[in-house]
Design an enzyme around this catalytic site. Sequence first.
Site, PDB file in Angstrom:
ATOM      1  N   TYR A   1      41.813 -19.633 -23.108  1.00 30.81           N
ATOM      2  CA  TYR A   1      42.725 -20.770 -23.171  1.00 30.81           C
ATOM      3  C   TYR A   1      43.205 -21.100 -21.760  1.00 30.81           C
ATOM      4  O   TYR A   1      43.506 -20.206 -20.974  1.00 30.81           O
ATOM      5  CB  TYR A   1      43.938 -20.451 -24.042  1.00 30.81           C
ATOM      6  CG  TYR A   1      43.846 -21.019 -25.429  1.00 30.81           C
ATOM      7  CD1 TYR A   1      43.872 -22.388 -25.634  1.00 30.81           C
ATOM      8  CD2 TYR A   1      43.748 -20.183 -26.542  1.00 30.81           C
ATOM      9  CE1 TYR A   1      43.793 -22.925 -26.908  1.00 30.81           C
ATOM     10  CE2 TYR A   1      43.670 -20.704 -27.821  1.00 30.81           C
ATOM     11  CZ  TYR A   1      43.692 -22.071 -27.996  1.00 30.81           C
ATOM     12  OH  TYR A   1      43.613 -22.606 -29.262  1.00 30.81           O
TER      13      TYR A   1
ATOM     14  N   GLU B   1      45.359 -24.310 -21.011  1.00 32.77           N
ATOM     15  CA  GLU B   1      46.147 -25.542 -20.953  1.00 32.77           C
ATOM     16  C   GLU B   1      46.892 -25.644 -19.629  1.00 32.77           C
ATOM     17  O   GLU B   1      47.335 -24.637 -19.071  1.00 32.77           O
ATOM     18  CB  GLU B   1      47.171 -25.601 -22.094  1.00 32.77           C
ATOM     19  CG  GLU B   1      46.594 -26.004 -23.419  1.00 32.77           C
ATOM     20  CD  GLU B   1      46.412 -24.821 -24.326  1.00 32.77           C
ATOM     21  OE1 GLU B   1      46.452 -25.001 -25.537  1.00 32.77           O
ATOM     22  OE2 GLU B   1      46.222 -23.700 -23.809  1.00 32.77           O
TER      23      GLU B   1
ATOM     24  N   ASP C   1      35.452 -48.391 -18.040  1.00 29.06           N
ATOM     25  CA  ASP C   1      34.749 -47.359 -18.802  1.00 29.06           C
ATOM     26  C   ASP C   1      33.271 -47.478 -18.446  1.00 29.06           C
ATOM     27  O   ASP C   1      32.583 -48.385 -18.906  1.00 29.06           O
ATOM     28  CB  ASP C   1      34.979 -47.597 -20.290  1.00 29.06           C
ATOM     29  CG  ASP C   1      34.242 -46.611 -21.188  1.00 29.06           C
ATOM     30  OD1 ASP C   1      33.424 -45.823 -20.675  1.00 29.06           O
ATOM     31  OD2 ASP C   1      34.476 -46.650 -22.407  1.00 29.06           O
TER      32      ASP C   1
ATOM     33  N   THR D   1      31.604 -40.629 -19.754  1.00 26.50           N
ATOM     34  CA  THR D   1      31.105 -39.418 -20.380  1.00 26.50           C
ATOM     35  C   THR D   1      30.223 -38.705 -19.362  1.00 26.50           C
ATOM     36  O   THR D   1      29.828 -39.280 -18.347  1.00 26.50           O
ATOM     37  CB  THR D   1      30.275 -39.730 -21.636  1.00 26.50           C
ATOM     38  OG1 THR D   1      29.271 -40.701 -21.288  1.00 26.50           O
ATOM     39  CG2 THR D   1      31.137 -40.281 -22.753  1.00 26.50           C
TER      40      THR D   1
ATOM     41  N   LYS E   1      24.829 -39.004 -21.704  1.00 23.17           N
ATOM     42  CA  LYS E   1      24.204 -40.311 -21.503  1.00 23.17           C
ATOM     43  C   LYS E   1      23.377 -40.302 -20.213  1.00 23.17           C
ATOM     44  O   LYS E   1      22.586 -39.391 -19.990  1.00 23.17           O
ATOM     45  CB  LYS E   1      25.255 -41.426 -21.518  1.00 23.17           C
ATOM     46  CG  LYS E   1      26.043 -41.539 -22.822  1.00 23.17           C
ATOM     47  CD  LYS E   1      26.913 -42.767 -22.817  1.00 23.17           C
ATOM     48  CE  LYS E   1      27.667 -42.966 -24.119  1.00 23.17           C
ATOM     49  NZ  LYS E   1      28.842 -42.060 -24.233  1.00 23.17           N
TER      50      LYS E   1
ATOM     51  N   ARG F   1      28.031 -32.821 -23.374  1.00 22.38           N
ATOM     52  CA  ARG F   1      28.894 -33.790 -24.040  1.00 22.38           C
ATOM     53  C   ARG F   1      30.327 -33.555 -23.583  1.00 22.38           C
ATOM     54  O   ARG F   1      30.903 -32.496 -23.807  1.00 22.38           O
ATOM     55  CB  ARG F   1      28.783 -33.666 -25.553  1.00 22.38           C
ATOM     56  CG  ARG F   1      27.367 -33.932 -26.066  1.00 22.38           C
ATOM     57  CD  ARG F   1      27.330 -34.002 -27.572  1.00 22.38           C
ATOM     58  NE  ARG F   1      28.060 -35.166 -28.048  1.00 22.38           N
ATOM     59  CZ  ARG F   1      27.549 -36.397 -28.132  1.00 22.38           C
ATOM     60  NH1 ARG F   1      26.293 -36.611 -27.755  1.00 22.38           N
ATOM     61  NH2 ARG F   1      28.266 -37.391 -28.570  1.00 22.38           N
TER      62      ARG F   1
END
Length: 485
Positions: free
Chosen positions: A77, A79, A254, A283, A286, A292
Site C-alpha cells: 500500500y 497512498e 485528453d 492512458t 493504446k 493499462r
Amino acid sequence: MTTSASSDIAQGAQYAETASAAYQSALQVIETIEPRIADATRKELADQRDSLKLIASENYASPAVLLTMGTWLSDKYAEGTIGHRFYAGCQNIDTVESLAAEHARELFGAPYAYAQPHSGIDANLVAYWAILATRVEAPALAEKGVRNVNDLSETDWEELRHQYGNQRLMGMSLDTGGHLTHGFRPNISGKMFHQRSYGTDPETGLLDYDALAAAAREFKPLVLVGGYSAYPRRVNFAKMREIADEVGATLFVDMAHFAGLVAGKVFTGDEDPVPHAHITTTTTHKSLRGPRGGLVLATAEYSDAVDKGCPMVLGGPLSHVMAAKAVALAEARQPSFQAYAQRVADNAKSLAEGFLKRGARLVTGGTDNHLVLLDVQSFGLTGRQAESALLDAGVVTNRNAIPADPNGAWYTSGIRFGTPALTSRGFNADEFDKVAELVVDVLSNTEADGTSKAKYTLADGVADRVKAASAELLAANPLYPGLTL
C-alpha cells in the site's frame, strides 16, 4: 525495423528464450492453484496471434512490460505522494513512481507528471478535480483566510459545494469523436459539470475552430476539453489554447488515443498538446504500448492539486503497474519508437486509401492520425452488424458512432479501425491495403436482417476465405515471435 517480418515487439532469439522460460514458469505456478486461469491465458495469446486486431485502443505490450506487472510490488500500500505516504516502508515504491514520472516528463517535455491513475478515466477525474481545486476551491479558501476545507464553517462549505456543482465544461460530442469522459451525460463528467458539447462541420466532419470559438464565447466554460477517441484528424492545440485563454477557460487535453504519436514526434508544434494545455492526460496502453493505466501531465500551476489525486479521487496506487509504466515509457524514449509511431500514421493512411479505392465511405474522407472511421451505412449495415460479421471472419474491431448517427451510441453506424497493434506486429502499408480489401469483402457479403439492428447473415464461405488470407498476413508478422508456452 522496415520489413513486414520485423516486429516491434521482437528483441532477438535470446530475449524470446528468456521470456518463454519466464512465462512457462509463471503459468506452471498458476496451474497449481487454478488451472482454468492458466488455460484462459494461453488461449488469449493464441486468439490474439490468430486474429487481425484493429481496435484503435488496443496494442501489444512488450514481454518486459508484461512481466513487470507480475511482481510483489503489487503487495504494498502506498497512498499519498512520493516521500509523503500514509504507510511506512514505501521507499521502493517512491523509486518506482519517481522513475515513471521522470520518464513521462522527459518523453513529453512536461513540467510535471503524475503516474498514479489506474486508468484513463481516473486520470481525467484527477484532472477535473485538480482544475476545480485550483480555480474554485483555492480562491474561496483565500477569500475566507483559511488553509483547507476542514477550516470552513458549515455555511461557507455549503457555498463552496454550490460553486463546485455549477461550473461549466465544453468537450467534443460523442458522435463526432469525443469520449464518454468529455461531458457525456451518463458519465460522471456530464453529471459533475454544467456541460455543453461542440461538434464538427456537418459537411466535412472536421473541427471548425471559428464555430468552436463562438460557442465558447457564448457558454464561457471553466474547462475546455480537447482530444478525442474517434476523430480521424489532427487538432491544432495552439488554436484551442487561444480559444481557452480568450474565455478564461483551463485547456485540458485528453490525448489517450494519440499519445504514442506525440511521444514518437509524429505530432509536433501546434499538434502537440503538451506545450499548449494546462493539463494533459493519457492512458499508457493504446498507442504507447504500455500497461493499462493512466498519466496526468500538468503545468506548475496545477501540479500541487494533481499531486493530491490520492486521496482526492484515487485509492492506493498500483505500484506494480506504475513500474510497468516506467518500463514502457523508457521503451518509448528509444529512437526505434519514433520510427514505429511514424509507421502507425503511414499505415493508417494506407488503410484509409485502401477503403476509399474500394468504394467505402470514411468520416472526414480519410485520416492523418492512427485511426480510420468507416461509415457502414453504404453497406446497408449497422455498426453492430458489421462488427459481428467481421469478428466471424477473424477481424477484431469495434463499432463506433459517427456524426449525427441515426442508430445511436449502442448500435451505431460506424466501425473504428486503428493501426497501432498490427504495426507493432510489423505490418506494412501494402499489408494494410490488403486488410482493407478483406474488410470490404466481409461487409459487401453481409446482409442485414430487417427485423433487428443486430442480426445479419454472412454469405457462405466468406469467413473461411478471409481467415485464410488473414492467416498468411499474420504468419508473416508473428506475435511475440519465439515465445512458446
